[in-house]
Design a protein around this motif. Structure first.
Motif, short mmCIF file in Angstrom:
data_model
loop_
_atom_site.label_atom_id
_atom_site.label_comp_id
_atom_site.label_asym_id
_atom_site.label_seq_id
_atom_site.Cartn_x
_atom_site.Cartn_y
_atom_site.Cartn_z
N THR A 203 0.83 -1.21 0.00
CA THR A 203 0.00 0.00 0.00
C THR A 203 0.87 1.25 0.00
N HIS A 204 0.30 2.34 -0.57
CA HIS A 204 0.90 3.67 -0.45
C HIS A 204 0.29 4.44 0.71
N ASP A 205 -0.77 3.90 1.27
CA ASP A 205 -1.62 4.63 2.22
C ASP A 205 -1.23 4.31 3.66
N PRO A 206 -0.70 5.28 4.41
CA PRO A 206 -0.34 5.03 5.82
C PRO A 206 -1.53 4.57 6.65
N LYS A 207 -2.74 5.05 6.34
CA LYS A 207 -3.92 4.62 7.10
C LYS A 207 -4.22 3.15 6.84
N ALA A 208 -3.95 2.70 5.64
CA ALA A 208 -4.11 1.27 5.36
C ALA A 208 -3.08 0.46 6.12
N ALA A 209 -1.84 0.94 6.15
CA ALA A 209 -0.77 0.24 6.86
C ALA A 209 -1.05 0.16 8.36
N ASP A 210 -1.80 1.13 8.89
CA ASP A 210 -2.14 1.13 10.32
C ASP A 210 -2.95 -0.10 10.72
N HIS A 211 -3.60 -0.74 9.77
CA HIS A 211 -4.40 -1.93 10.07
C HIS A 211 -3.53 -3.18 10.20
#
Length: 229
Positions: A203-211
């Motif tokens: 992912t490029h999305d830090p919010k996605a990585a938070d999961h």
């Protein structure tokens, strides 16, 4: 005894275009535990999708070793690797790759056509996978009759239907709005925590990585940071 499901040892990957050699990954070593939810982040061209493809058996390293469980997938022939992928890996991509002429349940059933299961058993398993992702009531709807988030849930059900050891997800929320993306990421968390699926997410999305439970950062084909989420 090691709890590692995935062992990547000194892996490099170089592509050849004409007379040019393009290095993408360089001497990379990573261990991923059974039941882990790992996010891979990095700028475009960092090698994260290439690494995901190597883990999923869609590509082979130029050098180094990749073991998934007891299987050295870097040493497999293309035919054996295809059979291994069908049994052990579920793929989820940014674009859902559903066949528009088929219903949700028929799309989910597709990977099972490679097995010896009867038509009735294939349907039963496909319906069970749709139930896991909360779309049992949309089983007979075609993709055009579903929202983007529902289409991605169907794609996840298709990835789950053969009960794979590993889910590999390449930007699975990249085409979704924030609220729908969060729903999909929460579903992946559920599959990880409640069903014990090992998940590797690009992912490029830090919010996605938070999961995820752990995040690795790549840059220019090398590991540059490892952080707990």
């Amino acid at each position: 005894m090691s709890d590692n499901l995935i062992q990547i040892a000194s892996v490099s990957k170089t592509y050849t275009r004409g007379k040019m050699k393009i290095p993408v990954l360089s001497d990379l070593s990573i261990n991923i535990e059974q039941g882990e939810f790992l996010a891979l982040m990095g700028p475009s061209g960092s090698g994260k999708t290439t690494l995901l493809n190597l883990i999923g058996g869609l590509d082979s390293p130029t050098s180094g070793a990749i073991a998934i469980g007891s299987d050295r997938i870097d040493q497999m022939s293309q035919g054996r690797l295809a059979a291994w992928r069908a049994k052990n890996v579920g793929f989820v991509f940014q674009f859902y790759n559903l066949l528009p002429v088929l219903s949700a349940i028929r799309n989910v059933e597709l990977p099972l056509l490679l097995t010896n299961l009867s038509g009735g058993e294939r349907k039963k398993r496909a319906l069970a996978a749709l139930k896991v992702v909360g779309l049992e009531d949309r089983a007979n709807h075609k993709p055009a009759e579903l929202s983007g988030g529902q289409e991605q849930r169907v794609a996840i059900a298709r990835a789950l239907v053969s009960d794979p050891t590993l889910l590999v997800c390449d930007e699975p929320t990249g085409d979704l709005d924030r609220a729908t993306a969060d729903e999909i990421l929460e579903l992946l968390q559920l599959l990880n925590k409640e069903y014990g699926k090992t998940i590797v997410l690009v992912t490029h999305d830090p919010k996605a990585a938070d999961h995820a439970s752990r995040c690795l950062h790549l840059d220019k084909g090398q590991l540059v940071e490892a952080a707990a989420v």
